[in-house]
Design a protein around this motif. Structure first.
Motif, short mmCIF file in Angstrom:
data_model
loop_
_atom_site.label_atom_id
_atom_site.label_comp_id
_atom_site.label_asym_id
_atom_site.label_seq_id
_atom_site.Cartn_x
_atom_site.Cartn_y
_atom_site.Cartn_z
N ALA A 57 -3.78 0.05 19.61
CA ALA A 57 -4.89 -0.44 20.75
C ALA A 57 -4.78 -1.91 19.97
N THR A 58 -5.05 -1.93 19.06
CA THR A 58 -5.44 -3.48 18.49
C THR A 58 -4.18 -4.18 17.50
N SER A 59 -2.77 -3.29 17.69
CA SER A 59 -2.27 -3.94 17.19
C SER A 59 -1.32 -4.44 18.32
N SER A 60 -1.37 -3.68 18.90
CA SER A 60 -0.41 -4.10 20.42
C SER A 60 -1.08 -5.74 20.96
N GLY A 61 -2.49 -5.53 21.11
CA GLY A 61 -3.53 -6.87 21.32
C GLY A 61 -2.49 -8.47 20.62
N ALA A 62 -3.24 -7.94 19.72
CA ALA A 62 -2.94 -9.02 18.60
C ALA A 62 -0.98 -9.16 18.28
N ALA A 63 0.11 -7.83 18.48
CA ALA A 63 1.15 -8.38 18.09
C ALA A 63 1.85 -9.86 19.48
N ALA A 64 1.28 -8.74 20.52
CA ALA A 64 1.53 -9.81 21.66
C ALA A 64 1.12 -11.33 21.60
N ALA A 65 0.21 -10.89 21.36
CA ALA A 65 -0.41 -12.80 21.31
C ALA A 65 0.50 -13.39 20.41
N TYR A 66 1.30 -12.74 18.70
CA TYR A 66 1.32 -13.34 18.02
C TYR A 66 2.82 -13.80 18.23
N LEU A 67 3.79 -12.44 18.62
CA LEU A 67 5.47 -12.51 18.86
C LEU A 67 5.28 -13.89 19.93
N GLU A 68 4.66 -14.45 20.25
CA GLU A 68 4.16 -15.35 21.62
C GLU A 68 4.51 -16.45 21.47
N THR A 69 3.43 -16.68 20.53
CA THR A 69 3.41 -17.94 19.25
C THR A 69 4.71 -18.45 18.76
N GLY A 70 6.04 -16.99 18.17
CA GLY A 70 7.09 -17.32 17.03
C GLY A 70 6.10 -17.05 15.51
N LEU A 71 5.48 -16.82 15.96
CA LEU A 71 4.97 -17.00 13.60
C LEU A 71 5.03 -15.11 13.45
N SER A 72 5.30 -13.96 14.31
CA SER A 72 5.81 -13.14 13.43
C SER A 72 7.34 -12.90 13.96
N ASN A 73 7.94 -12.37 13.25
CA ASN A 73 9.53 -12.52 12.88
C ASN A 73 9.74 -11.30 13.42
N ILE A 74 10.62 -11.38 15.15
CA ILE A 74 10.52 -9.53 14.88
C ILE A 74 12.09 -9.42 14.42
N ARG A 75 12.80 -10.08 13.57
CA ARG A 75 13.58 -9.35 13.05
C ARG A 75 13.83 -8.59 11.52
N VAL A 76 12.30 -9.97 10.99
CA VAL A 76 12.04 -9.35 9.66
C VAL A 76 10.95 -8.10 10.17
N GLY A 77 10.36 -8.11 11.07
CA GLY A 77 9.56 -6.55 11.18
C GLY A 77 10.51 -5.26 11.96
N LEU A 78 11.77 -5.30 12.68
CA LEU A 78 12.42 -4.50 12.74
C LEU A 78 12.63 -4.16 11.63
N PHE A 79 13.69 -4.61 10.77
CA PHE A 79 14.02 -4.35 9.42
C PHE A 79 13.73 -3.48 9.06
N LEU A 80 12.55 -3.76 8.61
CA LEU A 80 11.53 -3.76 7.85
C LEU A 80 10.32 -2.22 7.98
N VAL A 81 9.94 -2.40 9.41
CA VAL A 81 9.34 -1.77 10.21
C VAL A 81 10.85 0.28 9.59
N MET A 82 12.08 -0.27 9.75
CA MET A 82 12.63 0.90 9.34
C MET A 82 12.48 1.75 8.39
N ALA A 83 11.78 1.20 7.45
CA ALA A 83 11.33 2.04 6.26
C ALA A 83 10.09 2.51 6.15
N THR A 84 8.77 1.74 7.20
CA THR A 84 7.51 2.37 7.06
C THR A 84 7.82 3.08 8.47
#
Lengths: 282, 142
Positions: free
Chosen positions: A57-84
């Protein structure tokens, strides 16, 4: 305790955990499990099930905001999320195997480390030149963002990708095993090992936390660990608390205020470690 | 300002779409959950003895509480009843919340395919596969 009072009490406690979690940057999940088990006697598995839902719940809200600002790198995130996610599935599968005392001990140690990582003075300056990593080049693990504080565009590229990927698997195992976001461990892997800027690490970690937690939530659900009458007030409470905490942060970004919470974290961590070792404080 | 990896340009499109899916998915899930909880309270079940919290402090192997659903079929059956089972509605909201990141990854996958970014389409597909594994294959775990 009458049912209505119980639900109201865990809701208010979750609001508090959300506020403190947001102020400390720990996330509410790692605090809610020890609080529910220590003060309300909720079984560890139900506490972890409620926590994993609150993390999403908390991640969805925060991630949405960070993605909009471009601070969150979706490619880095998806690449590493394969491991997590792989780690989270392994961790969640182990929950039924590892005894509750073992879980308490691991949670206590994870909480101690997370608190330490939060309180250490995190470097806010951006990393300089980093060694070229062929994997980072191949998968374009790079980006840029406009840093308002530094008044310039910060260009970055990841390095030591294999080490970061391995550490992410470990963070995923902890997330699945304990029902926590394990954000502190994800940030550690990106910041320290992969030398990504702290802001990018934190924002990308927020995006990854929800996906990682989602991987193990299915396992928790099918095992019967998600009790709606615990998970709903906890998720709503942590969500509200995290929003309040984030708003408060802008007014009280003061190290001394953060230090006020240190005894609470230390108490919770110590309680979990001692219980894991079979020693009850009360 | 257009910079690689920031909020403008083709990479910004993925981020914007996924961001919107996560935000609205979260809002919708919380609304369903809240509706179920309000209905549950309105039925007077928070004040009576019917609140199935009695086993919340016990080990789950000592008996699963009636309020805990462990399959999508349980939830559908609860929703098909009239009046709707409020606990089933709460569980639907929780499941929707848990599925929101997976929908976000699906959105990323579709957008990467549309942008012709094969590497990241494959990576998103791998992540989505792991999430589906958690939801469906692990049903037998425990």
């Amino acid at each position: 305790m009458p049912p209505a009072v119980f639900v109201a009490a865990i809701f208010l406690t979750s609001v508090g955990a959300g506020v403190v979690g947001a102020i400390l940057g720990l996330g509410g999940g790692i605090l809610i499990v020890p609080l529910l088990t220590t003060f309300y006697g909720v079984h560890m598995h139900y506490a972890m099930g409620a926590s994993i839902i609150s993390v999403i719940a908390t991640s969805s809200g925060a991630a949405a905001a960070y993605l909009e600002t471009g601070l969150s790198n979706i490619r880095v995130g998806l690449f590493l999320v394969m491991a997590t996610t792989s780690g989270a599935l392994c961790g969640a599968a182990l929950v039924g195997v590892v005894p509750v005392r073992g879980l308490e001990l691991i949670l206590g140690l994870a909480l101690s480390y997370s608190a330490f990582a939060t309180f250490r003075q995190l470097a806010i300056e951006v990393p300089g030149d980093v060694p070229v990593d062929p994997l980072a080049y191949r998968f374009r693990l790079q980006g840029a963002y406009e840093d308002i504080r530094l008044r310039r565009v910060v260009v970055y590229r990841a390095t030591r990708v294999k080490a970061g990927f391995s550490a992410m698997f470990g963070a995923g195992v902890l997330s699945g095993l304990l029902g926590i976001g394990s954000g502190a461990f994800k940030v550690l892997a990106m910041d320290t090992l992969m030398r990504l800027p702290m802001k990018v690490s934190t924002a990308t970690s927020n995006f990854m936390i929800g996906i990682t937690a989602s991987a193990s939530a299915g396992v928790y659900f099918t095992r019967g660990d998600i009790h709606p009458l615990i998970a709903v007030p906890v998720a709503l409470g942590v969500l509200i608390g995290a929003s309040l905490g984030t708003a408060l942060m802008t007014r009280m970004r003061n190290r001394t205020v953060r230090m006020l919470f240190l005894p609470v974290i230390a108490y919770l961590a110590l309680t979990m470690i001692l219980r894991g070792l079979g020693i009850e404080l009360r | 300002m257009s910079v690689p990896g920031a909020s403008e340009g083709p990479s910004g499109l993925v981020e914007r779409r996924v961001g919107r899916v996560l935000f609205w998915g979260g809002v919708l899930s919380v609304a369903i959950t809240l509706l179920g909880f309000v209905l549950y309270a309105a039925h007077g079940e928070l004040s009576g003895q019917t609140l199935h919290l009695e086993r919340a402090t016990q080990h789950r192997q000592e008996g699963r509480p009636a309020a805990v659903f462990v399959s999508a079929r349980d939830v559908v059956n609860g929703l098909a009843r009239w009046p709707v089972d409020p606990v089933a509605l709460m569980t639907l909201g929780l499941l929707a919340l848990a599925a929101t990141p997976a929908v976000g990854v699906l959105t990323a996958l579709v957008t990467f395919v549309a942008l012709g970014d094969r590497d990241y389409a494959v990576i998103a597909a791998i992540v989505l596969g792991a999430l589906l594994l958690g939801f469906f294959v692990s049903g037998g775990a425990g």
